[in-house]
Write a protein that holds these residues in place. Sequence first.
Motif: not given
Length: 212
Positions: A31-37
């Motif tokens: 995160e924040p580039i690729i979220t945990a979601n």
Amino acid sequence: MNKRDTSNSPTAPAASHHVLHPLPYAENALEPIITANTIGFHYGKHHKGYVDNLNKLILGTEYVGLSLEKIIIGTAGRSDKTAIFNNAAQIWNHAFYWKSMKSKGGGEPPAALKQKMESSFGSVDTCKKALSNAAVSQFGSGWGWLVLDSDKLKVVISANADIPLTTGMKPLLAIDVWEHAYYLDYQNRRADYINAVLEKLINWEFALKNAS
Ligand code: MN3
């Protein structure tokens, strides 16, 4: 890549099925580039799904007990083995993709890699641009790769589950450009996702390790 990796355990079962290996970092590490979601779905549903599918597909076949690489090479290009190839290759590709990124990645590549990038592409920026352009241009689902072909770095793209291993090139880095890799965070802005990965997450040390 398969259960043989656990053979140091005296109770490890025979290499009869493939396992979902843990991520090399926490789900929120990128995160924040690729979220945990995104990682939660991508790793926990998509990557896991390929592992589960492969284990079902190879039951009772000659592929039981073979390494992932052997399954991939043995089924590549065979129209009667497409499902096995796709799932095996996607397991390999995803495990490789997770390692192609790290928290606080990007930046300046290590000197030895930088030298290879300069001799093959002229400059680090040209190499990154080539990788970015290729990955953006892949029509539909697939992968952008930095590979070693003989002693030269190259950028290649592959469709769906295809993997440069089957054409004798050595993968150094992979960027997943299936929509599931970025849609929750970037919607249709694939280029923004790719460029953010290259600037902030790409794991140049992993690439160098693969090139050595
Ligand atoms: Mn994927």
